[in-house]
Design a protein around this motif. Sequence first.
Motif, short mmCIF file in Angstrom:
data_model
loop_
_atom_site.label_atom_id
_atom_site.label_comp_id
_atom_site.label_asym_id
_atom_site.label_seq_id
_atom_site.Cartn_x
_atom_site.Cartn_y
_atom_site.Cartn_z
N ARG A 124 16.26 4.89 61.23
CA ARG A 124 15.16 5.07 62.19
C ARG A 124 13.83 5.56 60.85
O ARG A 124 12.95 5.28 61.40
N SER A 125 14.41 6.21 60.14
CA SER A 125 13.23 6.84 59.32
C SER A 125 12.69 5.47 58.35
O SER A 125 11.51 5.38 58.08
N LEU A 126 13.71 4.85 57.88
CA LEU A 126 13.06 3.44 57.37
C LEU A 126 12.12 2.70 58.49
O LEU A 126 11.18 2.11 57.97
N PHE A 127 12.83 2.60 59.56
CA PHE A 127 11.69 1.78 60.51
C PHE A 127 10.56 2.46 60.50
O PHE A 127 9.43 1.61 60.30
N TYR A 128 10.30 3.60 60.59
CA TYR A 128 9.14 4.20 60.90
C TYR A 128 8.13 4.26 59.76
O TYR A 128 6.74 4.14 59.40
N LEU A 129 8.92 4.62 58.43
CA LEU A 129 8.23 4.31 57.12
C LEU A 129 7.47 3.03 57.07
O LEU A 129 6.36 3.05 56.60
N LEU A 130 8.25 1.81 57.23
CA LEU A 130 7.73 0.69 57.03
C LEU A 130 6.71 0.21 58.27
O LEU A 130 5.83 -0.60 57.90
N ARG A 131 7.03 0.44 59.23
CA ARG A 131 6.14 0.27 60.44
C ARG A 131 4.76 0.92 60.31
O ARG A 131 3.53 0.36 60.84
N TYR A 132 4.72 2.10 60.04
CA TYR A 132 3.56 2.90 60.17
C TYR A 132 3.11 3.40 58.83
O TYR A 132 1.97 3.87 58.79
N LEU A 133 3.54 2.98 57.71
CA LEU A 133 2.86 3.20 56.41
C LEU A 133 2.92 1.70 55.43
O LEU A 133 1.75 1.69 55.08
N ALA A 134 3.92 1.07 55.46
CA ALA A 134 3.99 0.05 54.54
C ALA A 134 2.92 -1.09 55.24
O ALA A 134 2.47 -1.79 54.51
N ARG A 135 2.99 -1.23 56.55
CA ARG A 135 2.36 -2.25 56.94
C ARG A 135 0.84 -2.18 57.14
O ARG A 135 0.38 -3.01 56.54
N PRO A 136 0.21 -0.95 57.47
CA PRO A 136 -1.27 -0.64 57.32
C PRO A 136 -1.68 -0.81 55.75
O PRO A 136 -2.77 -1.27 55.67
N PHE A 137 -1.07 -0.27 54.75
CA PHE A 137 -1.39 -0.44 53.63
C PHE A 137 -0.95 -1.60 52.60
O PHE A 137 -1.06 -1.66 51.50
N GLY A 138 -0.24 -2.47 53.30
CA GLY A 138 0.22 -3.81 52.43
C GLY A 138 1.25 -3.47 51.40
O GLY A 138 1.23 -4.33 50.44
N PHE A 139 2.36 -2.31 51.70
CA PHE A 139 3.25 -2.23 50.78
C PHE A 139 4.20 -3.37 50.95
O PHE A 139 4.63 -3.62 52.15
N ARG A 140 4.92 -3.70 49.94
CA ARG A 140 6.17 -4.71 50.11
C ARG A 140 7.06 -3.84 50.56
O ARG A 140 7.35 -2.83 50.44
N ASN A 141 7.98 -4.90 51.30
CA ASN A 141 9.41 -4.18 51.72
C ASN A 141 10.16 -3.44 50.91
O ASN A 141 10.37 -3.96 49.53
N TYR A 142 10.53 -2.26 50.89
CA TYR A 142 11.48 -1.48 50.09
C TYR A 142 12.86 -1.74 50.71
O TYR A 142 13.19 -1.29 51.93
N SER A 143 13.59 -2.29 50.20
CA SER A 143 15.05 -2.51 50.68
C SER A 143 16.15 -2.63 49.60
O SER A 143 15.85 -2.39 48.32
N VAL A 144 17.41 -2.82 50.00
CA VAL A 144 18.60 -2.94 48.91
C VAL A 144 18.20 -3.91 47.96
O VAL A 144 18.78 -3.99 46.99
N SER A 145 17.19 -4.97 48.14
CA SER A 145 16.95 -5.92 47.42
C SER A 145 16.19 -5.72 46.00
O SER A 145 16.51 -6.04 45.10
N TYR A 146 15.78 -4.15 45.89
CA TYR A 146 15.00 -3.84 44.78
C TYR A 146 15.89 -2.68 44.24
O TYR A 146 15.25 -2.13 43.31
N SER A 147 17.09 -2.44 44.59
CA SER A 147 17.97 -1.57 43.94
C SER A 147 19.23 -2.12 43.37
O SER A 147 19.93 -2.55 44.20
N SER A 148 19.27 -2.41 42.03
CA SER A 148 20.50 -3.10 41.38
C SER A 148 21.65 -2.36 41.83
O SER A 148 22.86 -2.96 41.92
N ARG A 149 21.61 -1.09 41.96
CA ARG A 149 22.78 -0.13 42.02
C ARG A 149 23.23 -0.52 43.45
O ARG A 149 24.76 -0.78 43.87
N LYS A 150 22.43 -0.54 44.54
CA LYS A 150 22.84 -0.68 45.94
C LYS A 150 23.03 -1.97 46.32
O LYS A 150 24.13 -2.29 46.83
N ARG A 151 22.57 -3.11 45.35
CA ARG A 151 22.88 -4.58 45.54
C ARG A 151 24.35 -4.73 45.19
O ARG A 151 25.15 -5.38 45.86
N TYR A 152 24.58 -4.09 43.94
CA TYR A 152 25.90 -4.22 43.41
C TYR A 152 26.82 -3.58 44.26
O TYR A 152 28.14 -4.08 44.64
N ALA A 153 26.93 -2.64 44.90
CA ALA A 153 27.86 -1.93 45.86
C ALA A 153 28.11 -2.53 46.94
O ALA A 153 29.34 -2.76 47.36
#
Length: 353
Positions: free
Chosen positions: A158-187
Amino acid sequence: MTRYSNLERLLHTSETIGIDRASRVVIFSDLHLGDGGRNDEFRHNGPLFETVLRQRYLEDGFSLVLNGDVEELFKFDLNAIAAAWDGLYDLWLTFGRNGFFRKLYGNHDHALLDHHNYKLASALSESLALSYEGQTLLFFHGHQASPFLNEPGSVFSRSLFYLLRYLARPFGFRNYSVSYSSRKRYAIERSVYDFSNRFKLISIIGHTHRPLFESMSKLDYLNYRLEELCRSYAPADAARQQAIEIEIAEVRFELESCYRNGIHKSLRSGRYDTIAIPSIFNSGCCIGKRGITAIEIEDGMIRLVYWSRDGLRGRSTGERLNPPREFGNSGIYRVVLNEDHLDYVFSRIRLLA
C-alpha cells in the motif's frame, strides 16, 4: 507453511491448457500501460508492439499470454488507460480465435480484480499451466515469490501504491520496482528457480524486466556454444568448417567482452548453481528504450526474441549471436536471442533437477 507454499498454490490451482508440437504461443509481460501521455512508459513502443502482435503473431496463428503488469495501475486510472489503448484491448481479444488468450495479473495491475466491468475480465487470472506431453510450463508474473509484494494489502504494497500514484505520477518519475534492484531480482529468480527444480517444471515469469533463457548466465551460454561448435568441427566439410571458425571467433569476442566489461553476473558458472538447469525463463518487458522482448513457443521449440526498429545496428550484441532480420518490409527487425527444443529442456530438468 513451506518455503514455496505460495508457488505451490499456483501450481495446484492454475487452469491447465494442453499444447502439442504444432502449438504456437507468444508471451509478453510488463507493458505498464499508462494514459498515453508523456509519463506513459509504454507509449514509445506502442506502435511497434501493435504491429508485431497483429502482423506476426495474430496472422501466424499464435495464442497469446500477457504475463502481468500490463496496466500501470500504481500511477494511472484504469479508465484513462483503457481510453488510451482501447484498440489494443480489442486486438488481444481476437487471439481467442487462434486458440486462447489469457491475461495474468501482476503486482502493478492486481487492482483489476476490483473492477467488475473490466473489458478483459473473462481472460484474467493469476497463473496458467500449459501441459506439453505430460510436462508442465507454469506461467505467473513472479511477484508471488516475494513475501513483501505478494500481499497487495500489506503495508509495504500500500505504501508503494501511494508513493507511485501521488508522487511518481505528477512529477514524471519512472517506476521504482524490483527491476531496478539486482539483489532483489536475483532473490526472486532464485526462489522461482529452486521451486521449479523441486517440481521438475518450467516456470515462465516477468516482473524483473530481465530477459532470461534456460536459467543460464551469459557465460554459460557462450561456453556451451563454443563446446557445441568445437564438437561439430571435425566431421564437417571444408565450407562448414570455415563457417564454424568464423562463428567461434565471434563467440570468443563475446566472451572476452564479458571479462573486459566486468559483468559480474555473467562471470558465474550457472546463474544460481554450478550446473545450469533450464527451469526458469523470463520474457523481459515491453518498455525497453529500443524495443521489446518476448518468448515464443512454436513447433516444439522455445525461443527468446527481441523486436526493434533499428535492428541493434551499431550496438553491442550482448548475448545475441544471430543477426537481426527485417520482418517483411516493415522496418521492424527480429532477433532470436536464444532457442532450444522443449524436449531437450525437459530432459535436462528431469535428469539434473
